[in-house]
Design an enzyme around this catalytic site. Structure first.
Site, PDB file in Angstrom:
ATOM      1  N   GLU A  98      -7.562 -10.622  27.292  1.00 16.83           N
ATOM      2  CA  GLU A  98      -7.312  -9.277  26.770  1.00 16.83           C
ATOM      3  C   GLU A  98      -7.957  -9.116  25.393  1.00 16.83           C
ATOM      4  OE1 GLU A  98      -6.521  -6.504  27.557  1.00 16.83           O
ATOM      5  OE2 GLU A  98      -4.758  -6.317  28.829  1.00 16.83           O
ATOM      6  N   ASP A 102      -0.398  -4.879  22.928  1.00 14.99           N
ATOM      7  CA  ASP A 102       0.281  -3.911  22.068  1.00 14.99           C
ATOM      8  C   ASP A 102       1.756  -3.859  22.489  1.00 14.99           C
ATOM      9  OD1 ASP A 102       1.036  -1.579  20.693  1.00 14.99           O
ATOM     10  OD2 ASP A 102      -0.841  -0.556  21.068  1.00 14.99           O
ATOM     11  N   PHE A 151      -4.523   1.529  13.727  1.00 14.94           N
ATOM     12  CA  PHE A 151      -5.431   1.892  14.818  1.00 14.94           C
ATOM     13  C   PHE A 151      -6.784   1.238  14.564  1.00 14.94           C
ATOM     14  CE2 PHE A 151      -8.455   4.478  17.181  1.00 14.94           C
ATOM     15  CZ  PHE A 151      -7.837   4.482  18.425  1.00 14.94           C
TER      16      PHE A 151
HETATM   17  C1  PRP Z   1      -5.788  -1.735  26.060  1.00 17.42           C
HETATM   18  C2  PRP Z   1      -5.913  -3.248  26.135  1.00 17.42           C
HETATM   19  C3  PRP Z   1      -4.781  -3.644  27.019  1.00 17.42           C
HETATM   20  C4  PRP Z   1      -3.744  -2.580  26.771  1.00 17.42           C
HETATM   21  C5  PRP Z   1      -2.691  -3.113  25.861  1.00 17.42           C
HETATM   22  O1  PRP Z   1      -6.444  -1.178  27.155  1.00 17.42           O
HETATM   23  O2  PRP Z   1      -7.151  -3.645  26.648  1.00 17.42           O
HETATM   24  O3  PRP Z   1      -5.164  -3.695  28.375  1.00 17.42           O
HETATM   25  O4  PRP Z   1      -4.395  -1.473  26.133  1.00 17.42           O
HETATM   26  O5  PRP Z   1      -1.720  -2.141  25.614  1.00 17.42           O
HETATM   27  P1  PRP Z   1      -0.197  -2.379  25.956  1.00 17.42           P
HETATM   28  O6  PRP Z   1       0.174  -3.771  25.483  1.00 17.42           O
HETATM   29  O7  PRP Z   1       0.514  -1.311  25.151  1.00 17.42           O
HETATM   30  O8  PRP Z   1       0.012  -2.218  27.424  1.00 17.42           O
HETATM   31  P2  PRP Z   1      -6.784   0.387  27.242  1.00 17.42           P
HETATM   32  O9  PRP Z   1      -5.731   1.071  28.038  1.00 17.42           O
HETATM   33  O10 PRP Z   1      -7.019   0.909  25.849  1.00 17.42           O
HETATM   34  O11 PRP Z   1      -8.104   0.416  28.093  1.00 17.42           O
HETATM   35  P3  PRP Z   1      -9.571  -0.132  27.741  1.00 17.42           P
HETATM   36  O12 PRP Z   1      -9.459  -1.642  27.603  1.00 17.42           O
HETATM   37  O13 PRP Z   1     -10.391   0.259  28.902  1.00 17.42           O
HETATM   38  O14 PRP Z   1     -10.003   0.499  26.450  1.00 17.42           O
END
Ligand code: PRP
Length: 200
Positions: A98, A102, A151
């Site tokens: 990852e 978050d 951010f």
């Molecule tokens: C981001 C990151 C994780 C997720 C984490 O993906 O890559 O997969 O958010 O967030 P969480 O712990 O709150 O679930 P995103 O949805 O931004 O997609 P991307 O990687 O395509 O930008």
């Protein structure tokens, strides 16, 4: 105040990625089969590429893409796999890659889904960890950097699909302004051709 500042410089990222690759190489040096890295698209693309280049053992890589359904503008934890891995994960040593953890909702879902496929082991590596935002406890075995609740964009992380190709990780101080002006960072990151200094 500049709209964005460097939070983690590319040199620090490179050094940390090499250290993480070394830790993975050691941890999986004597597994029955090469470990499988599963890169969670799209954010972890750069991290995955740099990480695997520095891994000093035989390994496999595959990619998964997921979408999360937002309720009332917030992450609901309901996630759907839109592109699945192709490698059979049964009895394999699997590492989820990852860019950022978050709330933990995405990783929690992924771990449950991948566990059902009968891996020998399942661990996670993330470049960034925002534990302060965690809504569900979820194990993360390898962490690049713990970051505060700010951010960030760059090194794979985006704002509305933009800025993933910035080499450093930037912190956006005025997110409301970026929402109104999505091009806000462009001028300082990539001066237009006509404004570039002539090579001497
Ligand atoms: C981001 C990151 C994780 C997720 C984490 O993906 O890559 O997969 O958010 O967030 P969480 O712990 O709150 O679930 P995103 O949805 O931004 O997609 P991307 O990687 O395509 O930008």
């Amino acid at each position: 105040m500049p709209p964005a500042e460097i939070l983690i410089a590319r040199s620090s990222i490179a050094a940390r990625v090499r250290a993480l690759a070394s830790a993975l190489s050691t941890a999986y040096a004597s597994t029955a089969q090469p470990p499988v890295l599963i890169s969670v698209l799209q954010g972890s693309a750069l991290f995955t590429a740099d990480l695997m280049r520095s891994i000093a053992i035989d390994m496999a890589v595959d990619f998964i893409s997921i979408s999360s359904y937002a309720h009332s503008g917030s992450h609901s934890g309901v996630v759907k796999i839109v592109k699945d891995v192709e490698i059979d994960l049964s009895d394999r040593d699997v590492v989820i890659v990852e860019d950022i953890v978050d709330t933990g909702l995405t990783l929690n879902y992924l771990r449950r889904s991948l566990t059902e496929r009968g891996p020998h082991s399942l661990r996670t590596i993330t470049l960034l960890d925002k534990t302060v935002r965690r809504l569900v406890p979820v194990p993360v075995e390898f962490v690049g950097f713990e970051i505060p609740d700010v951010f960030v964009v760059g090194y794979g992380l985006d704002f509305q699909g933009r800025y993933r190709n910035v080499g450093d990780i930037l912190v956006v101080r005025d997110l409301a302004r970026l929402v109104n002006e999505p091009d806000l960072l462009v001028g300082s990151l990539w001066p237009r051709r006509g404004q570039r200094r002539q090579p001497t």
